[in-house]
Design a protein around this motif. Structure first.
Motif, PDB file in Angstrom:
ATOM      1  N   VAL A 211      64.031   6.663  36.325  1.00  0.00           N
ATOM      2  CA  VAL A 211      63.513   6.356  37.652  1.00  0.00           C
ATOM      3  C   VAL A 211      63.392   7.697  38.367  1.00  0.00           C
ATOM      4  N   ALA A 212      62.171   8.143  38.594  1.00  0.00           N
ATOM      5  CA  ALA A 212      61.985   9.440  39.239  1.00  0.00           C
ATOM      6  C   ALA A 212      61.362   9.240  40.608  1.00  0.00           C
ATOM      7  N   SER A 213      61.058  10.338  41.282  1.00  0.00           N
ATOM      8  CA  SER A 213      60.616  10.238  42.670  1.00  0.00           C
ATOM      9  C   SER A 213      59.313   9.461  42.815  1.00  0.00           C
ATOM     10  N   GLY A 214      58.451   9.502  41.783  1.00  0.00           N
ATOM     11  CA  GLY A 214      57.187   8.769  41.863  1.00  0.00           C
ATOM     12  C   GLY A 214      57.322   7.306  41.513  1.00  0.00           C
ATOM     13  N   ARG A 215      58.457   6.934  40.890  1.00  0.00           N
ATOM     14  CA  ARG A 215      58.744   5.537  40.509  1.00  0.00           C
ATOM     15  C   ARG A 215      57.619   4.935  39.666  1.00  0.00           C
ATOM     16  N   PHE A 216      57.018   5.757  38.808  1.00  0.00           N
ATOM     17  CA  PHE A 216      55.909   5.233  38.009  1.00  0.00           C
ATOM     18  C   PHE A 216      56.399   4.215  36.989  1.00  0.00           C
ATOM     19  N   GLY A 217      55.735   3.080  36.968  1.00  0.00           N
ATOM     20  CA  GLY A 217      56.053   2.038  35.997  1.00  0.00           C
ATOM     21  C   GLY A 217      57.413   1.396  36.200  1.00  0.00           C
ATOM     22  N   VAL A 218      58.039   1.638  37.350  1.00  0.00           N
ATOM     23  CA  VAL A 218      59.374   1.080  37.580  1.00  0.00           C
ATOM     24  C   VAL A 218      59.270  -0.276  38.262  1.00  0.00           C
TER      25      VAL A 218
ATOM     26  N   LEU B 278      51.300  11.854  41.160  1.00  0.00           N
ATOM     27  CA  LEU B 278      52.111  12.888  41.802  1.00  0.00           C
ATOM     28  C   LEU B 278      53.560  12.428  41.915  1.00  0.00           C
ATOM     29  N   SER B 279      54.464  13.208  41.362  1.00  0.00           N
ATOM     30  CA  SER B 279      55.887  12.966  41.581  1.00  0.00           C
ATOM     31  C   SER B 279      56.365  13.991  42.595  1.00  0.00           C
ATOM     32  N   PRO B 280      56.708  13.547  43.804  1.00  0.00           N
ATOM     33  CA  PRO B 280      57.179  14.524  44.788  1.00  0.00           C
ATOM     34  C   PRO B 280      58.414  15.264  44.279  1.00  0.00           C
ATOM     35  N   ALA B 281      58.625  16.475  44.774  1.00  0.00           N
ATOM     36  CA  ALA B 281      59.767  17.262  44.317  1.00  0.00           C
ATOM     37  C   ALA B 281      61.089  16.549  44.578  1.00  0.00           C
ATOM     38  N   PRO B 282      61.350  16.077  45.788  1.00  0.00           N
ATOM     39  CA  PRO B 282      62.575  15.293  45.971  1.00  0.00           C
ATOM     40  C   PRO B 282      62.289  13.798  45.947  1.00  0.00           C
ATOM     41  N   HIS B 283      63.329  13.007  45.733  1.00  0.00           N
ATOM     42  CA  HIS B 283      63.247  11.579  46.050  1.00  0.00           C
ATOM     43  C   HIS B 283      63.369  11.551  47.567  1.00  0.00           C
ATOM     44  N   HIS B 284      62.435  10.980  48.263  1.00  0.00           N
ATOM     45  CA  HIS B 284      62.529  11.044  49.712  1.00  0.00           C
ATOM     46  C   HIS B 284      63.524  10.056  50.291  1.00  0.00           C
TER      47      HIS B 284
END
Lengths: 245, 500
Positions: B219-226, B275-281
């Protein structure tokens, strides 16, 4: 119907009780005296109705996939984090980072919302997420937005008060933001531009803003008396020319 | 204006031996070769991936470094001059793939392992049992038992654990950065060898659902496919905060690589930039991290360990302590040699710290605070062989993650052009005609062989150390010695110099 007195309850016990009953077939929940319990409706993938009397904690309806949640009070941060489907209606105001990376479902907030609302919202095929806030918003509304629909109404706005904070739609590369009233150009992210509504927009407003008005007992035509505009990204590839290859 | 940058490599075709089968032309993913009565090379396009040379049936192709490209200078190395020229022509950031390739000092290469002689017998792993099994997950500080009708029963409720048959996992590589066939191979090999593969942040293709119990879902900042279904298909859920190749930097999968299948897996429209932002906001503090960790535990009904992946940076020990206290079950630390599908070269080569130092500092800190048992440590970032793995375990790792080594096992020749999407080996590409080249079954077999070989070697090392379980090596820094390291280095690594 399952009615739970959540006073003093540990969040894990409360959520376990809800999930176990929901998995067993219960569809109506009324939670009384909720006071900051986190993760209510998180990971719930059933079409259940949850009415919350009191203030739910952070991450309400995170990763949710179908529940209809009504909050009869204010709510906190991170509602609908990575939400896939469902409806959250808050009869009050709500905090920061609502609908982070939300892919589907609707979040309707009656009053103001905090910072970074709708950040990285996205859409996929028939899943189009919607966030409507009846009040005003903090900075970074719709940041990194990649899809979906956001509306900011400012119904409680007093003369001279801004509708939204700074960096509105910064990094936006998909989706649409509808604004009731105007926003000073300096508050806009450099990736967006303001446009007038077209017929397609009218249909969208009727559908979702109509539903919003029904939720909160507002008169749709009255809300529409003020002029709306829309923000859309000027490029779907805002970061296309950064690299030397 | 065409580029004036000299070619980095020359493609030498021995036209005496060439039988003009054009196989090399078809095999080059970078368009460096064409056929005009005979094979003609556009040297500037060659990246030295060696696909043509490998598949030339006559062995008629050699790739040479361009020897006269730049006048020698100890300071203005050819690499820097080439980069400046490229940036002067384009005005853009330089992009690259794979891990930091600069000749930084290697601590792995300055540590040696102990072995038994005379007073303490070594063990022959070929004849005696040797345990490599490792459980990832939070361990309790104490165990409580209670009387039960059928004897004694464990009273302590254990946190969820995931079993590894050998202390290795595949590094996080997303579908998008690598091909579906590469993902298929990793999943098959993970299942076969009882280890784990890691989806990276690009979602999980439905074809891999049968391998769910062997997959770390990120689970990354872009939440792709989550979504809920995705979380349910992982044995471990991992929050990606950082990556060794690009600490503090987000990800950017260009729209060209978002094919139909990638779009379905990431759940984003076809051809859009991911785009995956650098931080999880939603994460600006340890408390915020705890909120997401527990959201994921709630969403998976407390049945999965939650891992947090970070890059090795200056303050890594304090950060890891915070992560352990925030409720993570696993901390995955990626050193500055860690690979990437695409990162700005300037970040890859100049940001982050070596995994050896980071790992030693983290293990030390967690032990001193009495919370080492609360988390499993996975370390990654340039693990090249079983020796590196054994040294990492002795420094405190529960398991190592291998990314680049796994890619090499699948055919990668480390040309570092992953970001172009032209991988001739069908690994770091989405071009269908290139992806087809990677046979997932054969690649999985090679991965299994690699895992088996390293496991055998690890057993030999353990046997030489006179221990019969990898647990006995974990954090046992007494079994390491430094060669040619300064006092400060030895102190940080927590090891003695050779001879002491």
């Amino acid at each position: 119907m399952m009615q739970i007195d959540a006073r003093g309850m540990y969040y894990r016990d409360l959520n376990k009780m809800i999930k176990e009953a929901a998995w067993a077939g219960e569809t109506e929940f009324i939670l009384d005296n909720v006071n900051g319990q986190r993760y209510i409706g998180t990971g719930v993938d059933r079409k259940v109705n949850i009415t919350i009397n009191g203030v739910p904690g952070n991450d309400l309806a995170a990763f949710a996939n179908g529940p209809v949640i009504t909050v009869n009070a204010n709510a906190q941060d991170a509602i609908g984090n990575t939400m896939n489907d469902g409806l959250v209606v808050v009869h009050g105001l709500a905090g920061d980072v609502l609908g982070y990376a939300m892919r589907g479902g609707r979040i309707y907030i009656k009053d103001d919302v905090g910072y970074r609302v709708g950040i990285h919202m996205k859409e996929y095929r028939r899943q189009v997420p919607v966030i409507i806030a009846g009040g005003r918003a903090g900075d970074f509304f719709g940041e990194y937005m990649a899809g979906g629909i956001m509306m900011l109404l400012g119904l409680n706005r007093k003369p001279g008060q801004p509708l939204a904070g700074d960096y509105l739609g910064t990094g936006m590369h998909g989706g649409v933001i509808y604004l009731r009233g105007e926003v000073a150009a300096y508050r806009l992210g450099k990736e967006v531009a303001v446009f007038a509504l077209d017929d397609g927009d009218e249909k969208t407003l009727q559908k979702y803003l109509g539903e919003f008005c029904d939720c909160f007992g507002l008169d749709y035509n009255q809300v529409r008396e003020e002029k709306f505009c829309k923000l859309v990204p000027v490029s779907h590839r805002p970061y296309g020319r950064l690299y030397a290859g | 204006m065409s580029s004036l940058i000299p070619a980095e490599f020359f493609v030498r075709v021995d036209h005496q031996r060439c039988r003009r089968c054009k196989r090399c032309v078809m095999n080059c993913g970078f368009g460096a070769l064409s056929f005009q009565d005979r094979v003609v090379a556009d040297h500037k396009k060659c990246v030295a991936c060696h696909r043509c040379a490998t598949f030339c049936p006559e062995g008629a192709i050699t790739i040479e470094k361009n020897p006269l490209a730049y006048k020698e200078s100890g300071h203005w190395l050819p690499e820097y001059r080439k980069n400046i020229m490229k940036q002067a022509e384009t005005g853009g950031m330089l992009l690259t793939g794979m891990g930091n390739d600069r000749p930084y000092f290697s601590y792995f290469d300055h540590m040696v392992l102990d072995a038994c002689q005379v007073t303490n017998p070594s063990i022959d792993p070929l004849r005696e049992p040797m345990e490599l099994r490792t459980y990832l997950g939070s361990k309790p500080s104490a165990l409580e038992f209670e009387e039960a009708p059928d004897g004694v029963r464990l009273k302590t409720q254990l946190a969820p654990q995931v079993k590894l048959d050998t202390p290795m996992v595949f590094g996080a590589m997303s579908y998008g950065s690598i091909s579906l066939n590469a993902h298929r191979a990793l999943a098959r090999a993970a299942k076969e060898m009882g280890i784990l593969m890691n989806t990276g942040e690009g979602g999980l293709h439905k074809d891999l659902y049968p391998f769910s119990d062997r997959i770390i879902v990120q689970v990354a900042s872009g939440r792709f496919g989550v979504n809920q279904e995705y979380l349910n298909h992982g044995a471990v859920v991992e929050i990606k905060i950082g990556q060794g190749a690009k600490p503090g930097i987000g990800g950017h999968l260009p729209g060209e690589k978002v094919s139909q299948e990638v779009s379905e897996t990431r759940m984003i429209p076809l051809g859009t930039d991911a785009l995956s932002p650098a931080p999880h906001h939603d994460i600006y503090s340890i408390e915020d991290l705890a909120q997401l960790i527990y959201a994921l535990k709630e969403a998976t009904n407390w049945t999965r360990p939650v891992s947090v992946k970070i890059a090795a940076v200056h303050n890594v020990a304090a950060i890891a302590s915070g992560i352990a206290r925030a409720g993570a079950d696993i901390i995955y630390i990626d050193g500055f040699r860690g690979g990437t599908g695409a990162a700005p070269t300037i970040i890859r080569d100049h940001v982050g710290i070596p995994i050896e130092m980071a790992l030693a500092a983290v293990d030390d800190r967690l032990r001193k605070e009495g919370i080492r048992n609360r988390v499993s440590l996975i370390c990654a970032g340039g693990i090249r062989h079983a020796g590196d793995m054994a040294k990492a375990i002795a420094l405190g790792a529960d398991a190592v993650a291998i990314g680049t080594a796994a890619l090499i096992a699948m055919g990668c020749h480390v040309c570092q052009k992953c970001h172009t999407g032209n991988c001739s080996w069908g690994i770091a590409t989405q071009r269908p005609e290139l992806v087809r080249r990677l046979d997932p079954e054969l690649a999985a077999e090679h991965l299994c062989n690699l895992i088996r070989a390293w496991s055998l070697e690890l057993k030999e090392i353990l046997g030489a150390l006179g221990v019969n379980a990898v647990e006995s090596l974990r954090g046992s820094r007494e079994r390491l010695r430094g060669v040619g390291l300064s006092r400060v280095d030895l102190d940080i690594l927590g090891i003695k110099p050779a001879g002491r």
